[in-house]
Design an enzyme around this catalytic site. Structure first.
Site, PDB file in Angstrom:
ATOM      1  N   THR B  52       1.304  -1.497   0.313  1.00 35.85           N
ATOM      2  CA  THR B  52       0.278  -0.296   0.411  1.00 35.85           C
ATOM      3  C   THR B  52       1.010   0.984  -0.142  1.00 35.85           C
ATOM      4  OG1 THR B  52      -1.934  -0.906   1.094  1.00 35.85           O
ATOM      5  CG2 THR B  52      -2.013   1.223   1.200  1.00 35.85           C
ATOM      6  N   TYR B 144      -1.379 -11.424   3.257  1.00 37.19           N
ATOM      7  CA  TYR B 144      -1.654  -9.383   3.258  1.00 37.19           C
ATOM      8  C   TYR B 144      -3.194  -9.031   3.244  1.00 37.19           C
ATOM      9  CZ  TYR B 144      -1.063  -4.624   2.621  1.00 37.19           C
ATOM     10  OH  TYR B 144      -0.678  -3.356   2.873  1.00 37.19           O
ATOM     11  N   LYS B 174       1.024 -11.004   6.519  1.00 36.11           N
ATOM     12  CA  LYS B 174       1.142  -9.377   7.266  1.00 36.11           C
ATOM     13  C   LYS B 174      -0.471  -9.228   7.290  1.00 36.11           C
ATOM     14  CE  LYS B 174       1.912  -4.588   6.410  1.00 36.11           C
ATOM     15  NZ  LYS B 174       1.722  -3.709   5.077  1.00 36.11           N
ATOM     16  N   SER B 176      -2.581  -5.502   8.408  1.00 34.75           N
ATOM     17  CA  SER B 176      -2.345  -4.376   8.573  1.00 34.75           C
ATOM     18  C   SER B 176      -3.764  -3.240   9.079  1.00 34.75           C
ATOM     19  CB  SER B 176      -2.126  -3.127   7.431  1.00 34.75           C
ATOM     20  OG  SER B 176      -0.507  -3.783   6.813  1.00 34.75           O
ATOM     21  N   GLY B 199       1.371  -4.540  10.503  1.00 31.92           N
ATOM     22  CA  GLY B 199       1.593  -3.466   9.836  1.00 31.92           C
ATOM     23  C   GLY B 199       0.999  -1.688  10.439  1.00 31.92           C
ATOM     24  N   ASP B 201       2.209  -0.376  12.871  1.00 31.55           N
ATOM     25  CA  ASP B 201       3.121   0.929  14.059  1.00 31.55           C
ATOM     26  C   ASP B 201       3.022   0.658  15.414  1.00 31.55           C
ATOM     27  OD1 ASP B 201       3.871   1.247  11.801  1.00 31.55           O
ATOM     28  OD2 ASP B 201       5.640   2.764  12.052  1.00 31.55           O
ATOM     29  N   GLU B 202       1.588   1.651  15.536  1.00 34.47           N
ATOM     30  CA  GLU B 202       1.538   1.818  16.869  1.00 34.47           C
ATOM     31  C   GLU B 202       0.547   0.396  17.906  1.00 34.47           C
ATOM     32  OE1 GLU B 202      -0.430   2.750  14.019  1.00 34.47           O
ATOM     33  OE2 GLU B 202      -1.884   3.542  14.588  1.00 34.47           O
TER      34      GLU B 202
END
Lengths: 305, 305, 305, 305
Positions: B52, B144, B174, B176, B199, B201-202
């Site tokens: 993405t 994904y 993966k 997200s 996917g 970060d936080e």
């Protein structure tokens, strides 16, 4: 009563009980006494009543008052807190319910926003809950966020931030929304001073890393959460994860049958606690699925009857 | 090559780099060499390219091959892995990209499902990725999942479960998507044998409690994640949380400006790495916002130029 | 060729045919000749190929070229127009397809916006289609809007308005979205100069009151639409409504079985035209439903075989 | 009263008026008398009160009763019908409101389904409205469907079909959903015996082709709809379309300012009728936009004051 203490906190494992109905569809407050005992026996410390699982939105104002009174009365000496949800379709009903909750001595109140006419900004959401909170000024107030039910996708952290300066009795939020980043942001508002309670059983372990330590449980398994919390605090991540997986399994069983209050009532029936039917437009789990549900619960080690 | 080892795992901090374009809109594979150095200098161990943030779906098949080749070539000796995303609008393109990725020696491939004609069941989703994975049988394959972009809200854990028996080179996913329960369920498939990369970060700290240890970063801050991971493993939850809050702050800056690839390119520009414009129908961040973005990044301690 | 005439218009009943595939999944351009005859025999005047029902988005660029060529070649002398849809996941593919369509002599091209990275404003949507339209400057260009598939809910009338000043070969739009107000607004842009084609069979009669006179049919029933149009023009609303109800019945049968291209192929099979399977991630209608579908079509008076 | 006549029909142009509030937020039934005169002077024949534009869902049960009473009383001898919307967040409130509406002599009642706990099937939706309709057995009952507000996307035609055999006083539906096919299907249930009223001003002309002849207007322009209807019946499609375009323009002005009840109140203020503020969580149109709105309304030929 008087001012709400700055450091007011809900503690322990909170459950979100169903609301018992009679077979004719009326509310059945007589069932609360046994329900309280059942929860206390399962190491539940407090209750969040008349929220989503409690079918609060399906009950009239007078019914909600009757049910709230029963919980406050029966929980006395047995549970450490009764949080009464006062969210409703219109603000006047919420204000009336907030006043009533304070009068009967609820430990705290919580309020969701209306979902037909949705607030379009965080600012107007705060105006709304400010009026509700002001109707019970001596009672701790929690904002209740559950976006996948309400369809309201406002920024909870922003609401809390705006509200913290304007709602003296605001003490936090109950968040049932499933997005971790929202829980993280909310947990950091005002330097972490507001208390976040997480309404998703299976997110309790991840939430502990954010400092969120009070779950509002779909289930009644207080003991499970206490073991999980203890393991986490001891740094024993494997045991903590095992407990969370167990909690998740219980949630996953649900997805095989029916969602929400109807599942809670069906599961409780399997465990020997009859809470009656759900109210329209919800539908009860079909009777013929009970044996299969019983077996699933039994397989998870629950005391099916 | 040959069979994919049973215990294949991606390790370390993975970044999802943008794809550099020239001012005329052509892909700019010449920019990859510097980008690799930049990432390596920031303790990034591997890359997930052409997903993405890499605008993979906005590029033609031949452009994607060209870019993938540049990453594999330039990353050699500098990064431990190059995961090439091969998801596309149609299965034939994905198959061609998978074959190509294997031929050029990609460490692994990943594939999302098409989002115009959406698969309607987990079973047909597995049929789809099975054909793609079979086109690169000696390369580890990752599913994904990014539901808020694709609009595909299938059950990822169920897809992995069905796929594990049918795709010999499947090694994980993966994810997200932002729902923790989905990450939890996926992490438990096949007894936890499949590798889940997160996917978001936080969500890295909460995910660590689930045993998910490899992030695919929006940012390039490999060092931050290594400090976070170290603190978590040492049981120092406060430090871990501080690092995650830092990561979250970086994400929140984004929400002030523009989303997705345009933000990555604007932020990289502030840091001295010019990756050119994004491709239509995306829009670049307006130039006049650059000074403000620079200041925000500077305030977070980043080496703005 | 040269400049597109100001008053270019598509006329008659347009069908949106399926794309025939071989049993091995390859495209089957050999099937087009018979399909053209079938359509012409059913009073269809033109075709809109490789759009949603034509599975255009599931085909590679080279496959789409091959199929478009077959339609243009076979329709010569038999149909009055072949509109080639060139929308794709990325703009480079769309540009290549537009150039190709012009080269082979397509009557017109149509283009939808990409749905993975969605355009966020009407302005950027226009930038996008402007580049595509410019690749076939001597071919009439139609914007294609189908929001329930693409998830793009931009204002079509606003796009047309912005585009009309910037795209010399823009001649209108094909709108499959179901909201009448959007069709009304679009039909009024530039004083009604742009041609709107409606992609929803059962909205044809209401659309006639808006001056929209060309349908792009899911079905192949050109004769039905001609009877409907004739009745409407004669002010015989009862007959017109009867024909529309008939058209609606055909659509409603679909909802009993399977949606989209799979239904078209199953229905065509019942009528003696074998177009092969659909492409993943779509699924064919299960074989065992064929007898029931045949009966339903027969009950509607169609020449089932 | 007694049995509802088989051939009961609402006739003429119906308006959906706003509910006047005092500046302290209380309902203001005193404002109804003037409002009725205003509507009657504008060739409005009847009213649909306390629905979406009437903010019914934002009012308490006792407030709704008070407002309904005012409309029934003031409309006597001036309007031919007062349809009272009784939909609410919970069925008990709806039942109470239905009983009340019958007692005060409402011409008909209408009911939407609750939107927090949504009915999951058409069958349970019918169970719900059956109980509400049974509370006012001598009053014509209309099902109210407005999916983009309620989030309930059930099949209206199917609900009507199931309900027609079970609800003796069912006489039709008020449909504000924007999908023409749904209106078409609903208009054909029971051979067209049920009366469909369309709640979208700008769809009135297309709906006429379906035999739907009663609009529930956002605006108050009864005369416009009568001209439109007359032109349509005379086969003068150009005049009919001109009138509809005029109606659409009025709707489009709205989109420049604010949606729903707040717009109605702002527009009415421009026309000299002060209905007070909207209720939280809705927000009033900002004061500073009034001059611009006035100009827009003036440009459309409305008697702005």
């Amino acid at each position: 009563m008087g001012q709400v203490p700055e450091d007011f906190k809900i503690t322990g494992a909170i459950a979100a009980p169903a609301t018992a109905l009679k077979s004719n569809g009326d509310v059945n407050p007589e069932a609360v006494a046994d329900y309280v005992n059942f929860l206390a026996n399962n190491e539940i410390d407090g209750v969040f009543v008349l929220g989503t699982l409690g079918e609060g939105l399906s009950l009239s104002v007078s019914e909600r008052k009757e049910v709230a009174e029963a919980w406050v009365k029966e929980a006395k000496d047995k549970l450490s807190s009764v949080i009464v949800h006062v969210g409703a379709g219109n603000i006047r009903d919420s204000i009336e319910l907030a006043q009533h909750a304070q009068k009967i001595g609820a430990t705290a109140i919580a309020c969701m926003l209306p979902s037909y006419f949705k607030p379009s900004t965080e600012a107007v959401a705060v105006e709304y809950i400010q009026q509700v909170a002001a109707a019970a000024p001596e009672t701790p107030f929690y904002y209740y966020c559950i976006n996948f039910m309400s369809g309201i996708y406002l920024n909870t952290a922003k609401i809390l931030e705006l509200a913290s300066g304007r709602i003296p009795n605001l003490r936090g939020a109950k968040i049932s929304s499933r997005e971790l980043p929202s829980l993280l942001d909310s947990s950091r508002v005002c330097g972490g001073k507001l208390q976040i309670m997480v309404g998703t059983d299976e997110q309790f372990l991840p939430c502990l890393t954010l400092g969120i330590r009070v779950p509002v449980l779909n289930s009644f398994l207080g003991s499970l959460y206490k073991r999980l919390l203890k393991a986490f605090d001891a740094g024993d991540m494997d045991t903590a994860r095992d407990e969370m997986v167990q909690a998740r399994k219980l949630v996953l069983i649900r997805s095989k049958y029916i969602d929400g209050p109807a599942y809670v009532k069906a599961a409780m029936k399997c465990l020997g606690v009859d809470l009656g039917p759900v109210r329209l437009p919800l539908e009860d789990m079909p009777e013929h699925l009970l044996p299969s549900l019983k077996q699933d619960l039994k397989d998870l080690g629950l005391p099916v009857q």
